[in-house]
Design a protein around this motif. Structure first.
Motif, PDB file in Angstrom:
ATOM      1  N   VAL A 103      -2.376  -0.207 -13.126  1.00 24.02           N
ATOM      2  CA  VAL A 103      -2.090  -1.259 -12.148  1.00 24.02           C
ATOM      3  C   VAL A 103      -3.200  -1.322 -11.104  1.00 24.02           C
ATOM      4  O   VAL A 103      -3.664  -2.404 -10.742  1.00 24.02           O
ATOM      5  CB  VAL A 103      -0.717  -1.026 -11.473  1.00 24.02           C
ATOM      6  N   LYS A 104      -3.647  -0.162 -10.658  1.00 22.98           N
ATOM      7  CA  LYS A 104      -4.732  -0.103  -9.669  1.00 22.98           C
ATOM      8  C   LYS A 104      -5.996  -0.754 -10.225  1.00 22.98           C
ATOM      9  O   LYS A 104      -6.649  -1.556  -9.549  1.00 22.98           O
ATOM     10  CB  LYS A 104      -5.013   1.348  -9.286  1.00 22.98           C
ATOM     11  N   ASP A 110      -8.853  -7.961 -10.405  1.00 22.83           N
ATOM     12  CA  ASP A 110      -8.442  -9.232  -9.800  1.00 22.83           C
ATOM     13  C   ASP A 110      -9.157  -9.471  -8.482  1.00 22.83           C
ATOM     14  O   ASP A 110      -9.593 -10.583  -8.187  1.00 22.83           O
ATOM     15  CB  ASP A 110      -6.924  -9.270  -9.566  1.00 22.83           C
ATOM     16  N   HIS A 111      -9.290  -8.425  -7.685  1.00 33.35           N
ATOM     17  CA  HIS A 111      -9.964  -8.525  -6.393  1.00 33.35           C
ATOM     18  C   HIS A 111     -11.430  -8.920  -6.584  1.00 33.35           C
ATOM     19  O   HIS A 111     -11.955  -9.790  -5.888  1.00 33.35           O
ATOM     20  CB  HIS A 111      -9.852  -7.195  -5.645  1.00 33.35           C
ATOM     21  N   GLN A 147       0.848  -1.182   0.000  1.00 31.20           N
ATOM     22  CA  GLN A 147       0.000   0.000   0.000  1.00 31.20           C
ATOM     23  C   GLN A 147       0.888   1.238   0.000  1.00 31.20           C
ATOM     24  O   GLN A 147       1.871   1.310   0.716  1.00 31.20           O
ATOM     25  CB  GLN A 147      -0.886   0.001   1.246  1.00 31.20           C
ATOM     26  N   ARG A 180      -5.611  -4.515 -10.381  1.00 28.93           N
ATOM     27  CA  ARG A 180      -5.731  -5.116  -9.042  1.00 28.93           C
ATOM     28  C   ARG A 180      -7.178  -5.148  -8.585  1.00 28.93           C
ATOM     29  O   ARG A 180      -7.619  -6.114  -7.966  1.00 28.93           O
ATOM     30  CB  ARG A 180      -4.870  -4.349  -8.039  1.00 28.93           C
TER      31      ARG A 180
END
Length: 148
Positions: A133-134, A140-141, A12, A137
């Motif tokens: 990238v955020k 993916d989450h 983070q 992610r």
């Protein structure tokens, strides 16, 4: 279920990291700053700090302009005002090393360099990469949540 705001070995990224948490290899967002202690503090650590140092003035995010650049003019090792750049260690310091360059001499002409002129586009490029990238992610989450 509530989640903690302190992450050990987390990736983070925060604008400001709590100085006290960082000393213990924890990653927590600093929401307060104490100029007397020269520490950025998380919500948890500011409570402890205020208990020990009740006469210190602590600034919150509303006074963030008082945080910015605070450590930029002090040597990390000695606490003295930064005056020179150590050519051997490639870092700013306060005249403790033998191979030094005076900061005003190093800064002369910097605004005209290609490196400085390209800085804004480099920051924008990095911001776009971080945004991608955020988003990846987050996708993916969501996919993992749907999988469970």
């Amino acid at each position: 279920m509530a989640t903690a705001s302190v992450y050990k070995a987390s990736d983070q990224v925060y604008d400001y990291i709590c100085s006290k948490c960082e000393e213990h290899d924890l990653n927590a967002e600093a929401k307060h700053f104490c100029p007397e202690c020269e520490h950025y503090l998380s919500d948890k650590c500011v409570t402890l700090h205020n208990g020990y140092h009740s006469k210190h003035t602590v600034y919150g995010r509303g006074d963030i302009q008082k945080w910015i650049g605070f450590f930029m003019d002090r040597c990390d090792q000695h606490g003295n005002k930064l005056e020179v750049h150590c050519d051997h260690h490639q870092e700013l310091n306060d005249r403790q090393c033998s191979s030094i360059s005076h900061l005003p001499d190093l800064a002369r002409g910097f605004l005209e360099t290609n490196e400085f002129k390209q800085l804004q586009s480099s920051v924008d490029k990095m911001r776009r990469r971080l945004y991608r990238v955020k988003n990846a992610r987050m996708k993916d989450h969501i996919a993992l949540k749907d999988f469970n």
